[in-house]
Design a protein around this motif. Structure first.
Motif, PDB file in Angstrom:
ATOM      1  N   MET A   1       2.003  -5.433   4.150  1.00  0.00           N
ATOM      2  CA  MET A   1       0.612  -5.603   4.716  1.00  0.00           C
ATOM      3  C   MET A   1      -0.360  -4.653   4.076  1.00  0.00           C
ATOM      4  SD  MET A   1      -0.531  -5.125   8.562  1.00  0.00           S
ATOM      5  CE  MET A   1      -2.119  -5.496   9.208  1.00  0.00           C
ATOM      6  N   ASP A   2      -1.138  -5.135   3.442  1.00  0.00           N
ATOM      7  CA  ASP A   2      -2.207  -3.998   2.957  1.00  0.00           C
ATOM      8  C   ASP A   2      -3.250  -4.011   4.071  1.00  0.00           C
ATOM      9  OD1 ASP A   2      -4.194  -2.530   1.871  1.00  0.00           O
ATOM     10  OD2 ASP A   2      -4.499  -4.281   0.172  1.00  0.00           O
ATOM     11  N   LEU A   3      -3.319  -2.855   4.924  1.00  0.00           N
ATOM     12  CA  LEU A   3      -4.201  -2.634   6.151  1.00  0.00           C
ATOM     13  C   LEU A   3      -5.735  -2.704   5.559  1.00  0.00           C
ATOM     14  CD1 LEU A   3      -4.171  -2.533   8.998  1.00  0.00           C
ATOM     15  CD2 LEU A   3      -3.910  -0.239   8.793  1.00  0.00           C
ATOM     16  N   GLY A   4      -5.507  -1.856   4.460  1.00  0.00           N
ATOM     17  CA  GLY A   4      -7.013  -1.718   3.884  1.00  0.00           C
ATOM     18  C   GLY A   4      -7.998  -3.027   3.665  1.00  0.00           C
ATOM     19  N   ALA A   5      -7.261  -3.973   3.220  1.00  0.00           N
ATOM     20  CA  ALA A   5      -7.586  -5.241   2.857  1.00  0.00           C
ATOM     21  C   ALA A   5      -8.285  -5.926   3.808  1.00  0.00           C
ATOM     22  CB  ALA A   5      -6.690  -6.394   2.321  1.00  0.00           C
ATOM     23  N   ASP A   6      -8.140  -5.511   5.281  1.00  0.00           N
ATOM     24  CA  ASP A   6      -8.694  -6.000   6.466  1.00  0.00           C
ATOM     25  C   ASP A   6      -9.569  -4.890   7.187  1.00  0.00           C
ATOM     26  OD1 ASP A   6      -9.441  -6.658   9.315  1.00  0.00           O
ATOM     27  OD2 ASP A   6      -7.521  -8.013   9.291  1.00  0.00           O
ATOM     28  N   PRO A   7     -10.953  -4.823   6.900  1.00  0.00           N
ATOM     29  CA  PRO A   7     -11.822  -3.636   7.186  1.00  0.00           C
ATOM     30  C   PRO A   7     -12.131  -3.631   8.773  1.00  0.00           C
ATOM     31  CG  PRO A   7     -12.812  -5.078   5.670  1.00  0.00           C
ATOM     32  CD  PRO A   7     -11.651  -5.896   6.027  1.00  0.00           C
ATOM     33  N   PHE A   8     -11.907  -4.702   9.466  1.00  0.00           N
ATOM     34  CA  PHE A   8     -11.827  -4.598  11.053  1.00  0.00           C
ATOM     35  C   PHE A   8     -10.548  -3.903  11.637  1.00  0.00           C
ATOM     36  CE2 PHE A   8     -10.337  -6.136  15.202  1.00  0.00           C
ATOM     37  CZ  PHE A   8     -11.576  -5.945  15.917  1.00  0.00           C
TER      38      PHE A   8
END
Length: 411
Positions: free
Chosen positions: A237-244
């Motif tokens: 999971m790329d957390l940075g790809a989900d700004p929220f």
């Protein structure tokens, strides 16, 4: 009109969106957010910005309740903490809306129910699935006697390998926090059954195993962001790809150590990911239930069998093919009565309109609850008790009886 003064306790995803942004966007004529509480003040501050509120922040629920004296507390914290916060809010003179599940053990359920009876305040449980247009139509068909008396139900829920995996990245992956997915997730499903059948469960036989996540994984790391297997892991999971999510969780993790992208293969995970249960109701109805958390599809299948026919519905929420923006209910009559195909269009908002309908019911005066969709603490209690019994049975073997709630608990 006097607005309801409410406080939000817990600023995770659901609290920030459903009970923060969403509630103020559509129901601000009826409610006023007067306080926000979270043990992590950095997360609370970011949630407040996302919500668009100027409400004061607190990291102590006792102090917030004492200073603000709200009319309502909405509880969106990890499940095992619900009972403490709910009881404190009731004793402070506030009504409560609890995210599901209401609690994680029988003792916690009883504590909440006792406090509600003692204080005369009300607990609502956020069972939004009751309010989806399709669930409402099925309830109508059952109550109209479309298939006669219901005798058995087949109910199977599928979480895809994005949504399902998400529970194993978070605190839900530990029984001490969530009561397991038999409680956290399946409480929705057990409540639907209890509501559809208008009866209480009396005996449960459950099976549950960890077959895919946790120690079953081929490799593991502490979290996705720093994992050496990122290039080969299907669950990276790329957390940075989900700004929220990145804004709400990444920097605030420095405060409390809670990572939103923890490894789904952590060896210490102790909840099952593959679950089945057989449930017998006091009305005599028998239910076959299952929950799977790593499917290529998302949605559920439910069928009601009766003396005069069958109601069947397959809801597709996510799948690798196209489906119309509606659900098809099949009403199949016995003895050559044929089949009626009933199409129920999806409505805007979460859970195909269920979230909006539930907020209307709770907050708009004069709402007609003809299908008894608004769920109080009795509904919250019964759904939790089914999940607790299923988990107990899966671990100890045998079936588990569910004691009937005392008459004074009936609401």
């Amino acid at each position: 009109m006097t607005r309801i003064r409410y406080v939000l306790v817990g600023t995770g995803n659901r609290g920030t969106t459903m009970w923060g942004q969403g509630l103020l966007a559509g129901w601000s004529d009826y409610v006023e957010l007067v306080g926000i509480c979270d043990l992590n003040l950095m997360r609370a501050e970011r949630a407040r910005t996302m919500i668009g509120s100027g409400a004061p922040l607190f990291d102590d629920v006792d102090r917030m309740l004492a200073e603000l004296k709200p009319d309502l507390a909405i509880v969106c914290t990890p499940d095992a903490t619900h009972d403490d916060i709910i009881v404190k809010a009731l004793e402070a003179g506030a009504n409560v809306i609890s995210e599901k599940p209401m609690a994680t053990t029988k003792a916690k359920v009883e504590r909440i129910r006792d406090a509600e009876a003692r204080t005369g305040k009300r607990v609502d449980v956020s069972f939004n699935y009751r309010f989806s247009p399709t669930a409402a139509r099925i309830k109508e068909l059952i109550e109209e006697g479309a298939i006669g008396t219901v005798t058995s139900v087949d109910f199977h829920w599928y979480l895809d390998n994005q949504h399902g995996a998400d529970y194993f990245r978070r605190w839900h992956a530990f029984t001490e926090h969530s009561g397991s997915l038999f409680v956290h997730k399946a409480t929705h499903h057990f409540d639907l059954l209890n509501w559809f059948l208008d009866s209480d469960p009396e005996e449960v036989k459950g099976f549950g195993q960890l077959l895919h996540y946790g120690r079953q994984g081929p490799f593991r790391g502490p979290r996705c962001r720093t994992c050496e297997y990122a290039e080969v892991c299907d669950y990276h999971m790329d957390l940075g790809a989900d700004p929220f999510l990145d804004t709400l969780y990444e920097e605030p993790s420095a405060v409390d150590g809670y990572f939103r992208d923890a490894c789904v293969f952590r060896e210490e995970i102790d909840v099952p990911d593959t679950m089945t249960a057989s449930i017998r109701y006091r009305s005599g109805v028998q239910v076959s239930y299952s929950l799977n958390t790593y499917m290529p599809i998302e949605g559920h299948h439910i069928a009601f069998n009766g003396h005069k026919g069958r109601i069947e519905m397959r809801q597709y929420e996510k799948q690798p093919w196209s489906e119309p923006p509606a659900d098809e209910i099949l009403l199949v009559k016995s003895f050559g009565g044929g089949v009626e195909r009933i199409w129920v269009p999806h409505e805007p908002g979460g859970h195909y309109g269920g979230d909006n309908r539930m907020r209307d019911m709770i907050f708009k005066p004069g709402s007609n609850d003809r299908l008894r969709q608004r769920a109080g603490s009795r509904a919250g209690a019964m759904s939790v008790l089914v999940g607790v019994a299923a988990l107990q049975s899966s671990r100890a073997g045998g079936s588990v009886a569910i004691d009937p709630l005392p008459p004074e608990f009936v609401r």
